[in-house]
Motif scaffolding. Structure first.
Motif, PDB file in Angstrom:
ATOM      1  N   GLU A  90       0.829  -1.205   0.000  1.00 29.04           N
ATOM      2  CA  GLU A  90       0.000   0.000   0.000  1.00 29.04           C
ATOM      3  C   GLU A  90       0.870   1.264   0.000  1.00 29.04           C
ATOM      4  N   ALA A  91       1.951   1.229   0.768  1.00 31.43           N
ATOM      5  CA  ALA A  91       2.837   2.394   0.836  1.00 31.43           C
ATOM      6  C   ALA A  91       3.407   2.702  -0.547  1.00 31.43           C
ATOM      7  N   ARG A  92       3.870   1.687  -1.201  1.00 33.89           N
ATOM      8  CA  ARG A  92       4.453   1.880  -2.529  1.00 33.89           C
ATOM      9  C   ARG A  92       3.428   2.477  -3.476  1.00 33.89           C
ATOM     10  N   LYS A  93       2.216   1.970  -3.371  1.00 36.26           N
ATOM     11  CA  LYS A  93       1.126   2.460  -4.212  1.00 36.26           C
ATOM     12  C   LYS A  93       0.926   3.966  -4.007  1.00 36.26           C
ATOM     13  N   GLN A  94       1.155   4.412  -2.807  1.00 40.12           N
ATOM     14  CA  GLN A  94       0.921   5.810  -2.487  1.00 40.12           C
ATOM     15  C   GLN A  94       2.189   6.656  -2.604  1.00 40.12           C
ATOM     16  N   GLY A  95       3.266   6.049  -3.083  1.00 43.45           N
ATOM     17  CA  GLY A  95       4.495   6.803  -3.252  1.00 43.45           C
ATOM     18  C   GLY A  95       5.295   6.983  -1.980  1.00 43.45           C
ATOM     19  N   TYR A  96       5.003   6.186  -0.991  1.00 44.50           N
ATOM     20  CA  TYR A  96       5.752   6.246   0.264  1.00 44.50           C
ATOM     21  C   TYR A  96       6.683   5.041   0.368  1.00 44.50           C
ATOM     22  N   VAL A  97       7.682   5.170   1.208  1.00 45.36           N
ATOM     23  CA  VAL A  97       8.483   3.998   1.535  1.00 45.36           C
ATOM     24  C   VAL A  97       8.513   3.822   3.049  1.00 45.36           C
ATOM     25  N   PHE A  98       8.746   2.607   3.447  1.00 44.45           N
ATOM     26  CA  PHE A  98       8.894   2.308   4.863  1.00 44.45           C
ATOM     27  C   PHE A  98      10.365   2.184   5.205  1.00 44.45           C
ATOM     28  N   VAL A  99      10.769   2.799   6.304  1.00 49.92           N
ATOM     29  CA  VAL A  99      12.091   2.454   6.795  1.00 49.92           C
ATOM     30  C   VAL A  99      11.910   1.554   8.005  1.00 49.92           C
ATOM     31  N   LEU A 100      12.789   0.588   8.060  1.00 48.29           N
ATOM     32  CA  LEU A 100      12.684  -0.472   9.037  1.00 48.29           C
ATOM     33  C   LEU A 100      13.175  -0.001  10.399  1.00 48.29           C
ATOM     34  N   GLY A 101      12.289  -0.033  11.388  1.00 45.31           N
ATOM     35  CA  GLY A 101      12.732   0.234  12.749  1.00 45.31           C
ATOM     36  C   GLY A 101      13.258  -1.051  13.338  1.00 45.31           C
ATOM     37  N   SER A 102      13.342  -1.098  14.619  1.00 49.93           N
ATOM     38  CA  SER A 102      13.914  -2.268  15.256  1.00 49.93           C
ATOM     39  C   SER A 102      13.118  -3.524  14.969  1.00 49.93           C
ATOM     40  N   THR A 103      13.831  -4.579  14.707  1.00 53.30           N
ATOM     41  CA  THR A 103      13.178  -5.869  14.587  1.00 53.30           C
ATOM     42  C   THR A 103      13.557  -6.723  15.784  1.00 53.30           C
ATOM     43  N   GLU A 104      14.041  -6.049  16.813  1.00 51.57           N
ATOM     44  CA  GLU A 104      14.547  -6.799  17.960  1.00 51.57           C
ATOM     45  C   GLU A 104      13.458  -7.052  18.989  1.00 51.57           C
ATOM     46  N   ARG A 105      13.668  -8.048  19.769  1.00 56.63           N
ATOM     47  CA  ARG A 105      12.749  -8.347  20.842  1.00 56.63           C
ATOM     48  C   ARG A 105      12.952  -7.374  22.003  1.00 56.63           C
ATOM     49  N   ASN A 106      14.172  -6.957  22.189  1.00 48.15           N
ATOM     50  CA  ASN A 106      14.509  -6.105  23.316  1.00 48.15           C
ATOM     51  C   ASN A 106      13.879  -4.721  23.198  1.00 48.15           C
ATOM     52  N   ALA A 107      12.986  -4.408  24.103  1.00 46.22           N
ATOM     53  CA  ALA A 107      12.274  -3.138  24.011  1.00 46.22           C
ATOM     54  C   ALA A 107      13.108  -1.986  24.564  1.00 46.22           C
ATOM     55  N   GLN A 108      14.177  -2.303  25.216  1.00 48.22           N
ATOM     56  CA  GLN A 108      14.956  -1.254  25.859  1.00 48.22           C
ATOM     57  C   GLN A 108      15.677  -0.353  24.879  1.00 48.22           C
ATOM     58  N   ASP A 109      16.043  -0.905  23.756  1.00 42.43           N
ATOM     59  CA  ASP A 109      16.797  -0.080  22.821  1.00 42.43           C
ATOM     60  C   ASP A 109      15.882   0.692  21.874  1.00 42.43           C
ATOM     61  N   GLU A 110      14.636   0.791  22.213  1.00 43.14           N
ATOM     62  CA  GLU A 110      13.734   1.525  21.340  1.00 43.14           C
ATOM     63  C   GLU A 110      14.139   2.978  21.149  1.00 43.14           C
ATOM     64  N   PRO A 111      14.520   3.659  22.189  1.00 45.44           N
ATOM     65  CA  PRO A 111      14.902   5.051  21.967  1.00 45.44           C
ATOM     66  C   PRO A 111      15.916   5.203  20.838  1.00 45.44           C
ATOM     67  N   ALA A 112      16.854   4.305  20.748  1.00 42.14           N
ATOM     68  CA  ALA A 112      17.875   4.400  19.723  1.00 42.14           C
ATOM     69  C   ALA A 112      17.266   4.377  18.321  1.00 42.14           C
ATOM     70  N   TYR A 113      16.417   3.427  18.067  1.00 49.97           N
ATOM     71  CA  TYR A 113      15.882   3.369  16.703  1.00 49.97           C
ATOM     72  C   TYR A 113      14.867   4.477  16.489  1.00 49.97           C
ATOM     73  N   LEU A 114      14.131   4.845  17.541  1.00 50.34           N
ATOM     74  CA  LEU A 114      13.188   5.949  17.400  1.00 50.34           C
ATOM     75  C   LEU A 114      13.943   7.213  17.015  1.00 50.34           C
ATOM     76  N   GLN A 115      15.051   7.413  17.669  1.00 47.95           N
ATOM     77  CA  GLN A 115      15.908   8.550  17.357  1.00 47.95           C
ATOM     78  C   GLN A 115      16.315   8.515  15.887  1.00 47.95           C
ATOM     79  N   LEU A 116      16.731   7.339  15.475  1.00 47.50           N
ATOM     80  CA  LEU A 116      17.162   7.156  14.094  1.00 47.50           C
ATOM     81  C   LEU A 116      16.022   7.510  13.144  1.00 47.50           C
ATOM     82  N   LEU A 117      14.831   7.030  13.465  1.00 39.92           N
ATOM     83  CA  LEU A 117      13.684   7.311  12.606  1.00 39.92           C
ATOM     84  C   LEU A 117      13.371   8.804  12.586  1.00 39.92           C
ATOM     85  N   LEU A 118      13.418   9.423  13.751  1.00 37.78           N
ATOM     86  CA  LEU A 118      13.084  10.844  13.819  1.00 37.78           C
ATOM     87  C   LEU A 118      14.096  11.678  13.048  1.00 37.78           C
TER      88      LEU A 118
END
Lengths: 336, 336
Positions: A90-118
């Motif tokens: 659906e994203a591609r159809k609308q001209g958007y792309v997804f960037v992959l956030g964490s695929t890890e189980r560990n929820a503690q490192d979320e700030p790191a990937y959130l930062q990266l996304l932001l």
DNA sequence: TTGTACGCGTTATCAA
DNA sequence: TTGATAACGCGTACAA
């Protein structure tokens, strides 16, 4: 450094076409005020030069990107990978792309990937992971920031999230009811981990089905979705209720492993014990015995979630805060 | 439109700290020429204002992003999802993010997503999908463009690609040899689709194992990795060779489904027929009988591929054009 | 219908 | 050690 050719810019096109780069911009963005011949000539040149507008530069001036963040957790989880497939399409159809956030189980490192996304100026976030208490804080930070957010299967009590999910109460209800109709005996249940909303809801459906048919609910064991936990809880159920007649496992993996546990303990499925799973993973058809299960429209969940996300980014208020899709009972050998 | 707060920029930080924004830039990028007190004050302000440098603006001036493209095909394929998990982890570690390319089976729409990726100025591409002839053209376009490219399990005859993969000849050899050592009888084989290099290589390993032990190779049927094809080819093998003793299926799904086909035809595994799969998917342990298989270090493949990709982006010539990781034989019930 | 000037947020260069 | 300025590629406002 490497042999990357210099990027073709809008100015190259303009020079080559003998117009100002502004005119080229107008052509690219389909603005009306441009002479047909000029437009054609520019388009021709664009093709020849293999020019592609820089999404980077465009984002900088427009102050918004066409990039979405995808937060997931476990790519080996069938439900969520299917959601992602639908979302990406659906994203591609609308001209958007997804960037992959964490695929890890560990929820503690979320700030790191959130930062990266932001830092990457994403326009919105799709949460394609189950609810656990731990990331409430991060979710809240996203919401407060005003960043459009849609979740699939992720609920939070105190936050007004937009959620696309499957109707788990209904699913749990029909899975259980199917077993009760075969034989009005208590249905044992293997649940997913505590704290998951889908677990509570499937459990509620299971409870209601017993109530509806006036049967006392069977014993409950808690697993963690894994094969291993399905095997262990299957064994425990047998100990607690040796005369067990029917089991509803809240996902297919645990169902398959529980069947294995029953077999190892000398029971036959479905002759002695009937089993229903949840998901309809591809192998459900091919294991022995083949598995009765609740199929979920997962790609559709991803598609709709992305659609709503893009609409939200475009300033539209979502009509519903919660979209629930229906499951479908697939009857196979394990419950026959 | 929506309630997105205005972004905090480097100038806000500068104003608040009473320095020029240039100084802030120096602090961010760890440049040496900045007074310790100034640095500390700026860092303090950055934290207070929750300032994050814009990757967009940075990319524009640096003319390179820290964004990688991920081209995949089938997220329900265990091998590649695991590769992705390993790749994403490594990327994050290096400050890069992956944007999701097509996850579709249809190779025809590749230009569309490739275009999308190129517009986003990705610094390199990871191909996490199997080789098929169709996308040679697109790969070639990428290579000619000078865009760093690493593939995992994707090979192309006439292109000098950097590939990280598993040693499939070795894997096929040991899977087959394990069966031959149990009993020196021809080992039948269920292959993946034609045109896949991994298929050719596993087949070559199978051939060599027979040669090594002086046994005539068994019959071969071609599947397409799916459960369904495993079931069908299993049946066909039985028709062609009713006295079948051993089967090497080139992935676990087909192995599991073939076992099901054998059972439906009244054969016992492993008593009548021994079976070895390939992948070690999570369910391999829990199906009945549990499956002997070749485990592949998939996350490691993703990690190394990403590492090489980032190195290539940084202008380093990769030492090896091909990195092959070893498989491991996991013995379970289906071959005992 | 087309062109010019400006600014988006950042880094690099050079001057102070 | 710090600051001013140009530049990255593009879209918008306004002028021609």
């Amino acid at each position: 450094m490497n042999g990357l050719k210099r990027r073709v810019t809008i100015k190259d096109v303009a020079a080559s076409a003998g117009v100002s780069y502004q005119t080229v911009s107008r052509v690219i963005n389909d603005h009306p005020d441009v002479a047909p011949e000029t437009r054609e000539r520019v388009i021709e040149i664009i093709r020849n030069l293999d020019y592609r507008p820089s999404a980077i530069a465009r984002s900088l001036v427009l102050e918004r990107t066409r990039t979405l963040g995808l937060i997931t957790q476990d790519l080996s989880d069938y439900f969520f990978t299917q959601v992602i497939v639908g979302a990406e399409r659906e994203a591609r159809k609308q001209g958007y792309v997804f960037v992959l956030g964490s695929t890890e189980r560990n929820a503690q490192d979320e700030p790191a990937y959130l930062q990266l996304l932001l830092e990457h100026q994403i326009a919105g976030i799709l949460f394609a992971r189950p609810s656990t208490e731990r990331d409430q804080r991060h979710i809240k930070a996203i919401v407060e920031r005003g960043l459009p957010l849609v979740t699939s299967a992720y609920h939070a009590e105190d936050l007004d999230l937009t959620v696309v999910d499957v109707d788990n109460i209904d699913g749990g209800y029909w899975a259980t009811r199917h077993l009760l109709e075969k034989e009005p005996a208590p249905v044992a249940m293997i649940t997913g981990p505590a704290g998951w909303r889908s677990v509570n809801e499937r459990t509620e459906g299971w409870r209601r089905a017993h109530a509806a048919l006036g049967v006392k609910p069977g014993p409950v064991e808690q697993g963690d979705w894994s094969y291993e936990s399905g095997y262990q809880t299957g064994r425990r159920l047998l100990k607690r209720a040796p005369k067990l007649k029917a089991v509803f496992a809240q996902n297919d993996r645990m169902a398959i492993a529980a069947i294995r546990a029953f077999r190892d303990a000398g029971r036959q499925v479905p002759q002695n014990i009937r089993v229903v799973g949840y998901d309809d993973v591809p192998e459900a058809r091919y294991v022995h015995p083949s598995l009765t299960t609740m199929r979920q429209p997962m790609q559709e969940v991803g598609r709709i979630a992305t659609q709503i996300l893009v609409e939200t980014i475009n300033g539209k208020q979502p009509e519903h805060r919660e979209v629930l899709l229906k499951t479908e009972l697939i009857v196979r050998e394990s419950s026959s």
